[in-house]
Structures are given as C-alpha cells and as structure tokens.
Design an enzyme around this catalytic site. Structure first.
Site, PDB file in Angstrom:
ATOM      1  N   LYS A 199      10.597 -41.260 -43.380  1.00 59.12           N
ATOM      2  CA  LYS A 199       9.254 -41.753 -43.085  1.00 59.12           C
ATOM      3  C   LYS A 199       8.240 -40.609 -43.066  1.00 59.12           C
ATOM      4  CE  LYS A 199      10.293 -46.114 -40.775  1.00 59.12           C
ATOM      5  NZ  LYS A 199      10.111 -46.980 -39.607  1.00 59.12           N
ATOM      6  N   LYS A 216      16.423 -49.934 -49.221  1.00 57.18           N
ATOM      7  CA  LYS A 216      16.334 -51.139 -48.394  1.00 57.18           C
ATOM      8  C   LYS A 216      14.954 -51.782 -48.488  1.00 57.18           C
ATOM      9  CE  LYS A 216      14.711 -50.123 -43.713  1.00 57.18           C
ATOM     10  NZ  LYS A 216      14.088 -51.357 -43.263  1.00 57.18           N
ATOM     11  N   LYS A 221       9.404 -53.012 -44.284  1.00 55.72           N
ATOM     12  CA  LYS A 221       8.027 -53.390 -43.979  1.00 55.72           C
ATOM     13  C   LYS A 221       7.068 -52.290 -44.389  1.00 55.72           C
ATOM     14  CE  LYS A 221       8.708 -56.100 -39.774  1.00 55.72           C
ATOM     15  NZ  LYS A 221       9.414 -55.400 -38.678  1.00 55.72           N
TER      16      LYS A 221
HETATM   17  P1  ATP Z   1       9.986 -50.175 -41.200  1.00 50.82           P
HETATM   18  O1  ATP Z   1      10.248 -49.939 -42.647  1.00 50.82           O
HETATM   19  O2  ATP Z   1       8.560 -49.997 -40.814  1.00 50.82           O
HETATM   20  O3  ATP Z   1      10.927 -49.430 -40.281  1.00 50.82           O
HETATM   21  P2  ATP Z   1      11.619 -52.487 -41.146  1.00 50.82           P
HETATM   22  O4  ATP Z   1      11.479 -53.282 -42.367  1.00 50.82           O
HETATM   23  O5  ATP Z   1      12.777 -51.545 -41.052  1.00 50.82           O
HETATM   24  O6  ATP Z   1      10.254 -51.716 -40.950  1.00 50.82           O
HETATM   25  P3  ATP Z   1      11.980 -53.064 -38.360  1.00 50.82           P
HETATM   26  O7  ATP Z   1      11.108 -53.849 -37.466  1.00 50.82           O
HETATM   27  O8  ATP Z   1      11.993 -51.569 -38.228  1.00 50.82           O
HETATM   28  O9  ATP Z   1      11.612 -53.446 -39.868  1.00 50.82           O
HETATM   29  O10 ATP Z   1      13.483 -53.570 -38.222  1.00 50.82           O
HETATM   30  C1  ATP Z   1      13.881 -54.729 -37.498  1.00 50.82           C
HETATM   31  C2  ATP Z   1      15.358 -54.986 -37.734  1.00 50.82           C
HETATM   32  O11 ATP Z   1      15.587 -55.363 -39.096  1.00 50.82           O
HETATM   33  C3  ATP Z   1      16.249 -53.754 -37.497  1.00 50.82           C
HETATM   34  O12 ATP Z   1      17.426 -54.164 -36.845  1.00 50.82           O
HETATM   35  C4  ATP Z   1      16.578 -53.270 -38.877  1.00 50.82           C
HETATM   36  O13 ATP Z   1      17.817 -52.576 -38.944  1.00 50.82           O
HETATM   37  C5  ATP Z   1      16.634 -54.569 -39.642  1.00 50.82           C
HETATM   38  N1  ATP Z   1      16.345 -54.370 -41.063  1.00 50.82           N
HETATM   39  C6  ATP Z   1      15.194 -53.885 -41.569  1.00 50.82           C
HETATM   40  N2  ATP Z   1      15.234 -53.852 -42.900  1.00 50.82           N
HETATM   41  C7  ATP Z   1      16.470 -54.327 -43.250  1.00 50.82           C
HETATM   42  C8  ATP Z   1      17.112 -54.539 -44.503  1.00 50.82           C
HETATM   43  N3  ATP Z   1      16.511 -54.254 -45.650  1.00 50.82           N
HETATM   44  N4  ATP Z   1      18.374 -55.044 -44.502  1.00 50.82           N
HETATM   45  C9  ATP Z   1      18.995 -55.328 -43.331  1.00 50.82           C
HETATM   46  N5  ATP Z   1      18.437 -55.162 -42.126  1.00 50.82           N
HETATM   47  C10 ATP Z   1      17.188 -54.660 -42.075  1.00 50.82           C
HETATM   48 MG    MG Z   2      12.814 -50.068 -39.494  1.00 44.30          MG
END
Ligand code: ATP
Ligand code: MG
Length: 332
Positions: A112, A195, A198
């Site tokens: 990040k 992955k 967000k």
């Molecule tokens: P950011 O990229 O800003 O960290 P994010 O997409 O990872 O956002 P979070 O709110 O950080 O979203 O994550 C919430 C939950 O979703 C966490 O348990 C994380 O491990 C899970 N998660 C996020 N992206 C994935 C993915 N692509 N596949 C499986 N689990 C995910």
């Molecule tokens: Mg995350």
C-alpha cells in the site's frame, strides 16, 4: 461457544465479491455456532485519506450491507470500531510490544505504501496491523475469519499475544486464522494475479455488490481470461477462468469440480453469461435489503449503539487487565 471476531473497512462504498466470498459469507455462517463479534473498522479507514462526510456515510452503508448479507444483531455483536474506545487504548500498549523491524515486514504495508509514495504514506498505515492486534485480542477471539491477505496480520497477533503472555502472565487468547481455502483470495477481473481490492483494483477489475446488474455483467464479460478455450480449474495456467469458476461455484453452493463438469466443452462466453446472471440474482435482493436498512438510519444507529455497548463490556474488561498487567496505575 468459541469466539470469533472480524472487521471490514467502510471505504469506497460497496463491498466487493472478494469481501463477501473471502470473509463476510463466513461471518454469517459462524454466528450460528460461535460467539461472534463483527465490526466496521472506521479507524482503519483513516489510514488512507477520507472525505469526512463520505466516511460517515460509508460507515452506515457498511453496516447496512452487513445486515443485508444476513448478520443478525440477535445472534452476533455488530458495532463500529470507533464506538469502542478501548481499541485505540489497547493499541498503544501493543505498539510498545511490537518491534519496528517486525512491523516493517508486513507485506500489506509495503504494497500500500509503495502505491501511495513515501510522502503520502501515514504512520497510521504503518501501525494499522497493530491496531488490528488490539482489535482481536480485546475480545479474546479464538478464531478470526478473514481472507488470505490478512494471514500475516493474524500471525503478528499470535506472536504479540504470546509475547505479552510470556512477559506478564496469561492474559490473551492466542487466536487462529479462519481462512477457507477455496475462497481465500478472489482475484481482480482485469488482473487475475492480484486480489480484488477496494483500494487498488480498477473499477473494471472489481465486482461491486451494489453495482447495477448491467454494469456487473459488462465487467464479468470483459474479464481477462486466458488463451485457449478449455474451461478448467487451474489457478497456475488459467488464473482468470479459475477465478470465475470459484465465484460461480461458491455463489451456487456447488463444488468447483461440478461447475467444471457442467462447462466441459463449452466456451468462456457461456461461463461468463451464466456467472453474470448468478451475480445479478444474488445482488438484486442484497441491494434492496441494503437500501431498506439505509432508509431507516435511526434504527440502524440504535442497532449499532446496542452492539457497541455489548462489545464495550467485553473490551473494557480485557483492557483493564492488560493495563494492570503492564503496571499502569488505576485511576479514579
Ligand atoms: P483494501 O484494499 O483497502 O485493504 P479490501 O478490499 O482488502 O480493501 P477490507 O475491508 O480491507 O477490503 O477487507 C475486509 C475483509 O475482506 C478482510 O477479511 C479481507 O481479508 C477480505 N478480502 C478482501 N479482499 C479479498 C479478496 N480479494 N479475496 C478474499 N478475501 C478478501
Ligand atoms: Mg484489506
């Protein structure tokens, strides 16, 4: 009942398919068998710049989406992280238990921060895994249902819990990650080697749960697949197709092998069309329920207030123990 705890950031409005399949879907199931604590981690969202008004709106929106997926405040404790001040309070103690080198090894920070550049990287982004340590240990969680990207942070939590217990005597439960292999990592539609995220996926790479079904269908149809035409689950050679197969299988509650069989001899187009259909059938009622919760902010806020109160009663007790163990003089 064993206890679980997990959280999701109120960033960027809609949850995405990775959040749902990787984490939130498990949360819904676990509330039946576990003493479950789930929270909207607004303090974590501050690690990247947020518009205050949007953050507030997205926090309610995140809670509404959690309720819409099936979290039931009668069966789990649902709250907003900043409503329980013990998170920030225990976090300081945990920061003082963590080595600088140890924190520097967190790969999510490296990813990040490299994306944002040193000047725009806050100290909070660096220390957020330690806030997460506090989040988990405050509730004496046995298991933490998350996606694969969080495994390293759970490992850090275990190390710090053991260190604290070793130094000051048994205080914290050492938690285990709860990560389902099949859905541990849902990939970006445009780049199926990273992955779905967000904060870093392009809009075209991400299936947002609140997207208009037509928009989702378009994204799914333009998902990067692989050369060749065979539909086969092979994450190494065919990451794009394998990702679509995983999503389809999980949403329809069948195994990947069954989906593979069903599409034997068919083309990528058929798979994408069917997946778009399944996603839209899942997402339409989800969006409608989310809207219902949002349309009644008073009820939503009072649910969250009740959740925070329940969470606080657990968190306050753990914090008091930890403060006492490290030798802070009780006030009053
Ligand atoms: P950011 O990229 O800003 O960290 P994010 O997409 O990872 O956002 P979070 O709110 O950080 O979203 O994550 C919430 C939950 O979703 C966490 O348990 C994380 O491990 C899970 N998660 C996020 N992206 C994935 C993915 N692509 N596949 C499986 N689990 C995910
Ligand atoms: Mg995350």
């Amino acid at each position: 009942r064993p206890r679980v705890l997990s959280g999701i950031q109120p960033t960027s409005g809609s949850f995405h398919m990775g959040n749902y399949l990787g984490a939130v879907r498990q949360w819904v199931a676990l509330q039946e068998t576990h003493d479950a604590f789930y929270m909207v981690v607004d303090l974590h969202a501050l690690t990247l710049p947020q518009d205050p008004r949007e953050l507030r709106a997205n926090t309610r929106l995140a809670a509404a989406q959690l309720l819409a997926t099936g979290l039931d405040p009668e069966r789990c404790t649902l709250f907003v992280q900043s409503h329980v001040p013990e998170h920030a309070q225990l976090s300081w103690v945990m920061e003082c238990m963590t080595g600088f080198g140890e924190a520097s090894r967190m790969t999510q920070f490296k990813d990040k921060s490299s994306r944002h550049g040193a000047d725009r990287t806050s100290v909070g982004l660096f220390t957020y895994p330690i806030l997460q340590v506090a989040d988990i240990l405050l509730y004496q969680a046995d298991q933490v249902p998350v996606g694969e990207d969080q495994r390293q942070h759970i490992e850090l939590t275990r190390n710090i819990a053991e260190r604290f217990n070793g130094r000051y005597g048994e205080t914290f439960t050492v938690p285990e990650p709860y990560i389902l292999r099949e859905t541990a990592k849902i990939f970006d539609l445009q780049d199926p080697t990273v992955k779905m995220s967000k904060s870093s996926s392009s809009p075209k790479g991400i299936i947002d749960l609140l997207d208009d079904p037509k928009a989702s269908a378009k994204k799914i149809k333009s998902a990067v697949t692989d050369t060749g035409s065979e539909i086969r689950f092979d994450p190494e050679q065919k990451p794009g197709v394998s990702n679509l197969l995983t999503i389809l299988a999980t949403l329809t509650d069948v195994t990947v092998a069954e989906v593979e069989q069903k599409y034997a001899g068919k083309g990528y187009g058929a798979l994408k069309t069917d997946l778009a259909e399944v996603v839209s059938e899942w997402a339409a009622p989800f969006s409608a329920r989310t809207r219902e919760y949002l349309d009644d902010p008073e009820t939503l806020d009072s649910l969250l207030a009740e959740g925070a109160e329940k969470a606080r009663s657990v968190a306050a007790e753990t914090l008091a123990q930890a403060y006492d163990k490290v030798g802070l003089l009780p006030g009053k």
